[in-house]
Design a protein around this motif. Structure first.
Motif, mmCIF file in Angstrom:
data_model
loop_
_atom_site.group_PDB
_atom_site.id
_atom_site.type_symbol
_atom_site.label_atom_id
_atom_site.label_comp_id
_atom_site.label_asym_id
_atom_site.label_seq_id
_atom_site.Cartn_x
_atom_site.Cartn_y
_atom_site.Cartn_z
ATOM 1 N N GLY A 1 38.153 54.787 17.199
ATOM 2 C CA GLY A 1 36.975 55.693 17.104
ATOM 3 C C GLY A 1 37.343 57.052 16.497
ATOM 4 N N PRO A 2 36.301 57.980 16.629
ATOM 5 C CA PRO A 2 36.572 59.252 16.052
ATOM 6 C C PRO A 2 37.529 60.233 16.820
ATOM 7 C CG PRO A 2 34.332 59.060 16.697
ATOM 8 C CD PRO A 2 34.815 57.623 16.879
ATOM 9 N N GLN A 3 37.347 60.005 18.392
ATOM 10 C CA GLN A 3 37.724 60.671 19.014
ATOM 11 C C GLN A 3 39.483 60.137 19.578
ATOM 12 O OE1 GLN A 3 34.617 61.033 22.144
ATOM 13 N NE2 GLN A 3 34.437 62.944 21.547
ATOM 14 N N THR A 4 40.091 61.163 20.045
ATOM 15 C CA THR A 4 41.259 60.597 20.644
ATOM 16 C C THR A 4 41.157 59.826 21.827
ATOM 17 O OG1 THR A 4 41.606 62.527 22.165
ATOM 18 C CG2 THR A 4 42.363 62.790 19.983
ATOM 19 N N LEU A 5 41.965 58.658 22.285
ATOM 20 C CA LEU A 5 41.788 57.912 23.600
ATOM 21 C C LEU A 5 41.905 59.027 24.759
ATOM 22 C CD1 LEU A 5 44.488 55.011 22.593
ATOM 23 C CD2 LEU A 5 41.958 54.932 23.027
ATOM 24 N N ALA A 6 42.518 59.892 24.748
ATOM 25 C CA ALA A 6 42.442 60.793 25.991
ATOM 26 C C ALA A 6 41.221 61.137 26.196
ATOM 27 C CB ALA A 6 43.522 61.726 25.833
ATOM 28 N N ARG A 7 40.524 61.848 25.189
ATOM 29 C CA ARG A 7 39.174 62.334 25.145
ATOM 30 C C ARG A 7 38.256 61.413 25.689
ATOM 31 N NH1 ARG A 7 37.286 67.275 26.166
ATOM 32 N NH2 ARG A 7 38.772 68.187 24.597
ATOM 33 N N ARG A 8 38.178 60.148 24.949
ATOM 34 C CA ARG A 8 37.159 59.162 25.389
ATOM 35 C C ARG A 8 37.388 58.672 26.691
ATOM 36 N NH1 ARG A 8 38.347 57.085 20.007
ATOM 37 N NH2 ARG A 8 39.636 55.592 20.656
ATOM 38 N N LEU A 9 38.500 58.534 27.241
ATOM 39 C CA LEU A 9 39.015 58.272 28.703
ATOM 40 C C LEU A 9 38.324 59.528 29.665
ATOM 41 C CD1 LEU A 9 39.921 56.474 30.674
ATOM 42 C CD2 LEU A 9 42.228 57.604 30.488
ATOM 43 N N HIS A 10 38.725 60.772 29.354
ATOM 44 C CA HIS A 10 38.226 61.792 30.142
ATOM 45 C C HIS A 10 36.688 61.684 30.193
ATOM 46 C CE1 HIS A 10 36.167 65.628 29.186
ATOM 47 N NE2 HIS A 10 36.748 66.071 30.423
ATOM 48 N N GLN A 11 35.885 61.706 29.127
ATOM 49 C CA GLN A 11 34.470 61.501 28.792
ATOM 50 C C GLN A 11 33.781 60.676 29.768
ATOM 51 O OE1 GLN A 11 33.582 61.581 25.093
ATOM 52 N NE2 GLN A 11 33.531 63.944 24.586
ATOM 53 N N GLN A 12 34.399 59.247 29.677
ATOM 54 C CA GLN A 12 33.900 58.241 30.500
ATOM 55 C C GLN A 12 34.133 58.376 31.984
ATOM 56 O OE1 GLN A 12 34.214 54.057 28.636
ATOM 57 N NE2 GLN A 12 35.508 55.464 27.043
ATOM 58 N N LEU A 13 35.270 58.889 32.484
ATOM 59 C CA LEU A 13 35.391 59.127 33.919
ATOM 60 C C LEU A 13 34.792 60.256 34.394
ATOM 61 C CD1 LEU A 13 39.576 58.707 33.935
ATOM 62 C CD2 LEU A 13 37.623 57.042 34.680
ATOM 63 N N ARG A 14 34.595 61.269 33.605
ATOM 64 C CA ARG A 14 33.546 62.519 34.215
ATOM 65 C C ARG A 14 32.398 61.902 34.384
ATOM 66 N NH1 ARG A 14 32.387 67.692 30.417
ATOM 67 N NH2 ARG A 14 31.678 66.021 28.991
ATOM 68 N N ALA A 15 31.594 61.032 33.355
ATOM 69 C CA ALA A 15 30.331 60.526 33.388
ATOM 70 C C ALA A 15 30.159 59.848 34.814
ATOM 71 C CB ALA A 15 30.028 59.567 32.117
ATOM 72 N N ALA A 16 31.210 58.776 34.969
ATOM 73 C CA ALA A 16 31.326 58.097 36.195
ATOM 74 C C ALA A 16 31.339 59.012 37.492
ATOM 75 C CB ALA A 16 32.761 57.011 36.276
ATOM 76 N N ILE A 17 32.020 60.076 37.437
ATOM 77 C CA ILE A 17 31.875 61.102 38.728
ATOM 78 C C ILE A 17 30.508 61.784 38.774
ATOM 79 C CG2 ILE A 17 32.901 63.311 39.425
ATOM 80 C CD1 ILE A 17 35.491 62.531 38.186
ATOM 81 N N VAL A 18 29.754 62.214 37.835
ATOM 82 C CA VAL A 18 28.767 62.660 37.907
ATOM 83 C C VAL A 18 27.453 61.997 38.063
ATOM 84 C CG1 VAL A 18 26.889 64.021 36.223
ATOM 85 C CG2 VAL A 18 29.073 64.562 36.252
ATOM 86 N N GLU A 19 27.626 60.746 37.713
ATOM 87 C CA GLU A 19 26.813 59.483 38.371
ATOM 88 C C GLU A 19 26.939 59.025 39.532
ATOM 89 O OE1 GLU A 19 26.311 56.885 34.957
ATOM 90 O OE2 GLU A 19 25.739 58.592 33.461
ATOM 91 N N GLN A 20 28.033 59.382 40.383
ATOM 92 C CA GLN A 20 28.409 58.873 41.309
ATOM 93 C C GLN A 20 28.938 57.500 41.683
ATOM 94 O OE1 GLN A 20 26.222 60.465 45.071
ATOM 95 N NE2 GLN A 20 24.803 61.107 43.335
ATOM 96 N N ARG A 21 29.265 57.120 40.492
ATOM 97 C CA ARG A 21 30.041 55.634 40.475
ATOM 98 C C ARG A 21 31.221 55.774 40.941
ATOM 99 N NH1 ARG A 21 29.957 53.789 34.630
ATOM 100 N NH2 ARG A 21 29.610 55.965 34.146
ATOM 101 N N LEU A 22 31.968 57.135 40.808
ATOM 102 C CA LEU A 22 33.246 57.520 41.457
ATOM 103 C C LEU A 22 32.560 58.572 42.508
ATOM 104 C CD1 LEU A 22 35.850 57.574 38.652
ATOM 105 C CD2 LEU A 22 35.636 55.945 40.560
ATOM 106 N N ALA A 23 32.552 58.176 43.749
ATOM 107 C CA ALA A 23 31.980 59.007 44.764
ATOM 108 C C ALA A 23 33.247 59.991 45.056
ATOM 109 C CB ALA A 23 31.855 58.320 45.984
ATOM 110 N N ALA A 24 32.571 61.426 45.566
ATOM 111 C CA ALA A 24 33.460 62.450 45.951
ATOM 112 C C ALA A 24 34.746 61.789 46.959
ATOM 113 C CB ALA A 24 32.818 63.330 46.689
#
Length: 498
Positions: free
Chosen positions: A15-38
């Motif tokens: 992909g166009p982004q680094t692996l670290a950046r893609r992993l970061h974005q997907q985990l952040r989305a999971a936290i915001v959408e509460q798929r990963l709860a507080a």
């Protein structure tokens, strides 16, 4: 290796982004959408790297970005965990993928449950039973209940010694309990039935719900209900799509002559009308049975606290008088034992029992076997009869105390209606123009007492209303004190008005 997150991660190495950046974005989305709860602990960087086939430094970099942005927190000696950030949760709708395709809105519920839900004040409450006594309706006194006997029976029935403990129970209820109920209603209310006529339910409320399901054709079936009457029964009927017709009551019970000929179901509380407390006269009972025979209607008899009787011999239940198999008898153990038991029953005619059992199977497929076994033994061993006899004496004493103090202290404003059964007393207003003032002061000085207006379906009715005082969970001394303070407040109110 199995994934370590319960949602998919896309880590395309091209992909166009680094692996670290893609992993970061997907985990952040999971936290915001509460798929990963507080508070959720995150897996170790080593485990994530091994599971997804990436370098550990890639995972460390993604975690570092999340920590810098405040999405995760770390503590010495503990795994990183998801932070509790309410402001990011509010952003969740904006982070989700949106499409331009047109979608149809989801269909609404078949019934408007906001209308079906009772809007009246609740009748009793769990908090009331646990924390404060008063004139609350429908609350029995649990302080003299044989808790040690009940605990022993529950332990025995929960020991898995029953031969069918690990199978599905009969939808209509455990046979032993159905037989015990048949014996109980014959002993206490002269209701003639066998275990084959009984369906065990989760309280009387599920009984009403099941009956509404099998008897009501949505939008077509007309149901006559007492007005004032029991709001949870109305809620079950409304949820099934019934057309409710208010039927007035007087000192002899439901006024049968007001029933339209096209009514298909009539709901009554003949032993102790709710909330007025009157018993339906024998003449009215016969008239109602004749009406059902002529029109083809069925009758739902709610005998919610008929076991507690005072004075003269009780009138027969409608089911006992019925010769046409048109009366459906509903009972409950909430008043004679305790409400959280959640066990009721229906004694149904042969033509209805199969449909009722099928509806019960759709709802909960038989209920709790251990609880039903314990209750059956509690009845058959004589413990329930002993408890009922003892509580009938206590309630009779409270009834007499309440009746006396209402007549003595409140007679200027209220006319007490002596109850022949049950655990509440009703008092009519002498002057309906003073109803609001009296009800307001009752709310402050007679906690739990409820005006009949709370139970009216037709708010425009000319019903001679009053107030219902429960005496199931209040002692004689408390009755005297509360009613005395109520009377003093009324005198002061009228004096200041003058």
């Amino acid at each position: 290796m199995e994934p370590v997150f319960e949602f998919p991660l896309s880590l395309d190495k091209h992909g166009p982004q680094t692996l670290a950046r893609r992993l970061h974005q997907q985990l952040r989305a999971a936290i915001v959408e509460q798929r990963l709860a507080a508070g959720t602990p995150l897996p170790s960087t080593r485990r994530v790297a091994q599971a997804y086939g990436v370098a550990r430094n890639t995972v460390i970099a993604a975690y570092d970005l999340l920590m810098a942005e405040g999405f995760i927190v770390t503590r010495p000696g503990a795994a990183a965990e998801v932070a509790d950030l309410a402001q990011w949760r509010q952003m969740a709708p904006r982070t989700r993928t949106r499409t331009r395709t047109r979608t149809r809105p989801a269909p609404p519920p078949a019934i408007d449950w906001r209308k079906a839900q009772s809007s009246e004040k609740p009748i009793g409450s769990a908090a009331t039973a646990a924390s404060a006594r008063g004139f609350h309706l429908g609350l029995p006194d649990h302080r003299w209940f044989a808790a040690d006997v009940w605990r022993r029976l529950l332990l025995h029935s929960s020991s898995f010694a029953l031969p069918d403990a690990f199978g599905y129970p009969s939808a209509a209820g455990r046979p032993l309990l159905r037989a015990a109920i048949a014996r109980w209603v014959a002993y206490t209310r002269a209701v003639v039935c066998t275990e084959q006529d009984v369906v065990v339910t989760s309280g009387a409320q599920q009984a009403f719900d099941l009956l509404a399901r099998v008897l009501v054709a949505p939008g077509h079936t007309k149901v006559a209900i007492e007005d004032p009457g029991y709001p949870p029964l109305r809620a079950a009927l409304l949820a099934a799509g019934a057309q409710l017709l208010p039927a007035p009551v007087d000192e002899y019970g439901l006024i049968v002559d007001t029933l339209p000929a096209d009514v298909r179901i009539v709901c009554v509380t003949p032993s102790h009308q709710f909330p007025t407390g009157v018993a339906m006269s024998l003449a009215r009972r016969q008239a109602l049975l004749d009406f059902a025979r002529r029109t083809g209607a069925v009758i739902i008899e709610d005998d919610y606290d008929g076991e507690f009787r005072y004075g003269s011999d009780p009138l027969d239940a409608l089911q006992t008088l019925d010769r046409e198999a048109r009366v459906i008898y509903v009972g409950t153990f909430s008043k004679i034992m305790f409400p959280s038991l959640r066990v009721g029953y229906v004694v149904a005619p042969p033509w209805l029992i199969g449909a009722l059992a099928a509806a019960k199977q759709c709802a909960d497929n038989g209920g709790n076997v251990a609880l039903q076994e314990a209750l059956a033994r509690f009845i058959l061993d004589g413990h329930l009869a002993k408890h009922t006899r003892a509580m009938r004496k206590r309630y009779a004493s409270r009834r007499d105390a309440l009746l006396g103090v209402v007549e003595r202290e409140l007679g200027e404003w209220l006319i007490a209606v002596p109850p022949s059964a049950g655990i509440h007393l009703y008092a009519r207003y002498r002057d309906r123009r003073q109803a609001k003032r009296i009800a307001t002061l009752a709310a402050h000085h007679a906690a739990g007492a409820q005006p009949a207006g709370d139970f009216l379906l037709d708010r425009q009715t000319t019903f001679d209303s009053g107030i219902a005082f429960g005496f199931g969970y209040i002692d004689e001394a408390e009755i005297e004190g509360s009613i005395g303070r109520f009377a003093s407040a009324l005198r002061g109110s009228y004096a200041s008005a003058d």
